[in-house]
Design a protein around this motif. Structure first.
Motif, PDB file in Angstrom:
ATOM      1  N   ASP A  40       0.826  -1.217   0.000  1.00 32.79           N
ATOM      2  CA  ASP A  40       0.000   0.000   0.000  1.00 32.79           C
ATOM      3  C   ASP A  40       0.864   1.273   0.000  1.00 32.79           C
ATOM      4  N   ASN A  41       2.178   1.111  -0.328  1.00 31.62           N
ATOM      5  CA  ASN A  41       3.150   2.208  -0.462  1.00 31.62           C
ATOM      6  C   ASN A  41       3.703   2.699   0.868  1.00 31.62           C
ATOM      7  N   GLU A  42       3.196   2.178   1.991  1.00 28.19           N
ATOM      8  CA  GLU A  42       3.560   2.728   3.297  1.00 28.19           C
ATOM      9  C   GLU A  42       4.599   1.860   4.015  1.00 28.19           C
ATOM     10  N   PHE A  60       5.889   6.421   6.935  1.00 28.35           N
ATOM     11  CA  PHE A  60       6.278   7.280   5.809  1.00 28.35           C
ATOM     12  C   PHE A  60       5.956   6.544   4.522  1.00 28.35           C
ATOM     13  N   SER A  61       5.994   7.265   3.399  1.00 29.57           N
ATOM     14  CA  SER A  61       5.420   6.734   2.161  1.00 29.57           C
ATOM     15  C   SER A  61       6.428   6.675   1.020  1.00 29.57           C
ATOM     16  N   HIS A  62       6.228   5.680   0.179  1.00 28.32           N
ATOM     17  CA  HIS A  62       6.820   5.650  -1.159  1.00 28.32           C
ATOM     18  C   HIS A  62       5.744   6.082  -2.156  1.00 28.32           C
ATOM     19  N   SER A  80      14.022   1.939   3.676  1.00 31.10           N
ATOM     20  CA  SER A  80      13.144   1.091   2.867  1.00 31.10           C
ATOM     21  C   SER A  80      13.437   1.315   1.391  1.00 31.10           C
ATOM     22  N   GLY A  81      13.084   0.317   0.596  1.00 32.27           N
ATOM     23  CA  GLY A  81      13.197   0.413  -0.855  1.00 32.27           C
ATOM     24  C   GLY A  81      11.849   0.167  -1.486  1.00 32.27           C
ATOM     25  N   GLY A  82      11.621   0.772  -2.654  1.00 27.03           N
ATOM     26  CA  GLY A  82      10.300   0.661  -3.251  1.00 27.03           C
ATOM     27  C   GLY A  82      10.299   0.506  -4.753  1.00 27.03           C
ATOM     28  N   ALA A  83       9.108   0.225  -5.270  1.00 22.27           N
ATOM     29  CA  ALA A  83       8.910   0.141  -6.714  1.00 22.27           C
ATOM     30  C   ALA A  83       9.053   1.504  -7.380  1.00 22.27           C
ATOM     31  N   ASP A  84       9.108   2.581  -6.585  1.00 23.42           N
ATOM     32  CA  ASP A  84       9.379   3.921  -7.124  1.00 23.42           C
ATOM     33  C   ASP A  84      10.873   4.141  -7.370  1.00 23.42           C
TER      34      ASP A  84
END
Length: 339
Positions: A40-42, A60-62, A80-84
């Motif tokens: 959920d990006n969080e 916090f958010s991606h 953290s790492g993300g798909a962004d």
């Protein structure tokens, strides 16, 4: 190992869990704070109280799904790492968030890799087939390594650092020489790698795959003949047919060095690799076990439940809740049996 949580709970749900599937859970090494990254990006952080209840502390958010998270050694920061394609960080003391890494594809793995008492060094690995090392005071990586394929899993227990990629490749690094793997090998398992976890003694690692199989791999040449693999998380109830489940998560107990596996059969199991035996199984937990972590003192075990999309959208019936559970670990569950 007296466990104060044992009085209050065996399996208790965390307060205000993520609204989508969890990609990774991680305990602070210094206190009972739990972080979780989610689709959920969080990225959310809870404080676990002495009675087992949880209190939301920060988030916090991606800009896209958050795919991994971990804590700094001092417990002061969550990254953290993300798909962004971004690595992000929150400072727990100030609540300030910042971007600390960048890739050309989603960042799937993130770990702190420095030695004890050294300046923090962060490693990120992504689906752009790159491994990058960061001194977070700089905006550019201090070193990069080309990987043979997309990164799927990694773990570090300095000086041992293991990166597993697509096509079953495994790269093993000595952090004294972090840009050149001393071993690049194929996984001992025949199918796609899901997770890796370094032994607490730093002399090898556990690797697990989508086909209900675990590999115990030693990196010391003198110990390599002790490496072995075994089957688990399989249903053999139907005659002549075995249903095989993906093992999504492996983690080591910080005190005893025993380890856990969690899988799509809705169970987690504690194992003693040296005695080659199963110590304790917990099953029918209400969903796929997607990620897991022991607390720094080994007295709590967090596991994320949800649907892992292995059966595609048709398998998402909505009957599985995305949540995180806490289990108070009994000494008898994780302590090696006397030989």
């Amino acid at each position: 190992m007296n466990n104060p949580y044992k009085q209050t709970t065996s399996h208790v749900e965390i307060s205000q869990p993520p609204t989508d599937a969890v990609s990774e859970v991680a305990f602070s090494p210094k206190a009972n704070f739990l972080a979780a990254s989610s689709w959920d990006n969080e990225v959310r952080i809870w404080e676990i109280q002495s009675n087992g209840t949880s209190l939301g502390k920060a988030s916090f958010s991606h800009q896209s799904p958050a795919l991994c998270c971990t804590w700094s050694r001092d417990g002061g920061k969550v990254v953290s790492g993300g798909a962004d394609k971004a690595g992000r960080m929150i400072d727990m003391a100030t609540g300030q968030t910042s971007q600390i890494a960048q890739h050309d594809g989603p960042i799937r793995c993130i770990k702190f890799v420095e030695a004890e008492n050294a300046s923090p060094i962060l490693a990120t690995a992504g689906w752009d087939k790159m491994l990058k090392y960061w001194d977070m005071r700089q905006s550019t990586p201090i070193a990069t390594v080309n990987l043979p394929e997309r990164a799927y899993a990694m773990d570090c227990n300095n000086p041992l650092f293991v990166v597993a990629t697509a096509e079953r490749k495994v790269l093993v690094f000595d952090m004294a020489n972090p840009t050149t793997p001393f071993e690049t090998t194929d996984s001992p398992l025949k199918w796609q790698t899901r997770t890796v976890s370094c032994f607490t003694k730093k002399d090898g690692y556990v690797i697990a795959s989508i086909e209900g199989r675990v590999g115990i791999q030693y990196v010391d040449p003198k110990m390599k003949d002790k490496s072995f693999s075994f089957k688990c998380h399989r249903d053999n109830d139907v005659p002549m047919k075995s249903i095989v489940h993906s093992i999504n998560t492996v983690c080591h107990h910080p005190v005893y060095g025993t380890f856990s596996t969690g899988a799509n059969d809705g169970s987690f199991i504690f194992w003693d690799k040296d005695a080659r035996q199963r110590l304790k199984a917990h099953s029918k937990l209400g969903g796929d076990v997607l990620s897991s972590a022991f607390s720094g003192d080994g007295k709590l075990f967090a596991y994320a439940l949800g649907y892992d999309w292995a059966q595609g959208y048709k398998g998402n019936t909505g009957s599985v809740k995305n949540t995180i559970m806490l289990h108070a670990v009994g000494d008898e569950e994780v302590r090696p049996k006397p030989k």
